[in-house]
Scaffold this motif. Sequence first.
Motif, mmCIF file in Angstrom:
data_model
loop_
_atom_site.group_PDB
_atom_site.id
_atom_site.type_symbol
_atom_site.label_atom_id
_atom_site.label_comp_id
_atom_site.label_asym_id
_atom_site.label_seq_id
_atom_site.Cartn_x
_atom_site.Cartn_y
_atom_site.Cartn_z
ATOM 1 N N GLU A 30 0.837 -1.180 0.000
ATOM 2 C CA GLU A 30 0.000 0.000 0.000
ATOM 3 C C GLU A 30 0.882 1.244 0.000
ATOM 4 O OE1 GLU A 30 -2.405 -0.449 3.476
ATOM 5 O OE2 GLU A 30 -3.867 -1.689 2.440
ATOM 6 N N ALA A 31 0.401 2.277 -0.640
ATOM 7 C CA ALA A 31 1.158 3.523 -0.722
ATOM 8 C C ALA A 31 1.237 4.198 0.645
ATOM 9 C CB ALA A 31 0.500 4.456 -1.717
ATOM 10 N N ASP A 33 1.333 7.734 2.413
ATOM 11 C CA ASP A 33 0.958 9.111 2.107
ATOM 12 C C ASP A 33 1.340 10.023 3.259
ATOM 13 O OD1 ASP A 33 -0.366 8.550 -0.402
ATOM 14 O OD2 ASP A 33 -1.973 7.647 0.781
ATOM 15 N N LYS A 34 1.660 11.264 2.918
ATOM 16 C CA LYS A 34 2.006 12.249 3.935
ATOM 17 C C LYS A 34 0.727 12.854 4.480
ATOM 18 C CE LYS A 34 4.738 16.327 4.829
ATOM 19 N NZ LYS A 34 5.568 17.370 4.279
ATOM 20 N N TRP A 85 3.076 10.412 8.535
ATOM 21 C CA TRP A 85 2.874 9.667 7.294
ATOM 22 C C TRP A 85 1.995 8.482 7.651
ATOM 23 C CZ3 TRP A 85 7.206 12.414 8.160
ATOM 24 C CH2 TRP A 85 7.717 13.182 7.104
ATOM 25 N N ARG A 87 -0.304 4.815 6.143
ATOM 26 C CA ARG A 87 -0.430 3.769 5.137
ATOM 27 C C ARG A 87 -1.887 3.325 5.103
ATOM 28 N NH1 ARG A 87 3.219 0.204 2.958
ATOM 29 N NH2 ARG A 87 4.831 0.716 4.455
ATOM 30 N N GLY A 89 -4.587 4.809 3.538
ATOM 31 C CA GLY A 89 -5.638 5.809 3.427
ATOM 32 C C GLY A 89 -6.145 6.298 4.772
#
Length: 176
Positions: A30-31, A33-34, A85, A87, A89
């Motif tokens: 999974e991406a 995100d900041k 940050w 992970r 969502g």
Amino acid sequence: MKMMLNLFVYTLVAFILGSCQSSSEKNTQEAIDKGEEGFITDLDDNRILIKGTYYKVTNRTYIQDQHGKDLSYSDLVIGMKVKPWHRGGIKKTYPAKAEAESIRVLTDEKSFVEQKAVTAAIEHMSKAESQRFIVLEVMHLPSEHVYNIEMMNRSNLDSSFIVTVEDFTDEILYIK
């Protein structure tokens, strides 16, 4: 014809095996995100509230200061300025929820001075242990020697208010 059938079967098997990942394998893909940089305004049950989002801190969460020194959840305090940050969502609840991948505590002089002003404002406004605030914005007015801290009480999301804090003494000057 047999060769086409074999190719189809191999492709089908490869597709099925490729989609059978464990949840931990999926989680690592999974991406990251900041999140929005802000101030910790609540620490509760391994969660930290930053602006309108609770970040769950797990044993996989990296917590460090801006120089790379490792910290733990117990090192975090209300008022600290952090960059989160996450992970997987953000859940669109209120407050929003996310799993923290990394928390970077800002330890530069400006962030430390802002932390003191934010902490003074939160302590002044808290009339009960259960009261929770969100810090929306911190603006320094050096010519007036004050911080204007825009805050919102989580129990009254209809309006925000400004707490003005003197920048040398962290004295609360007024609330509007």
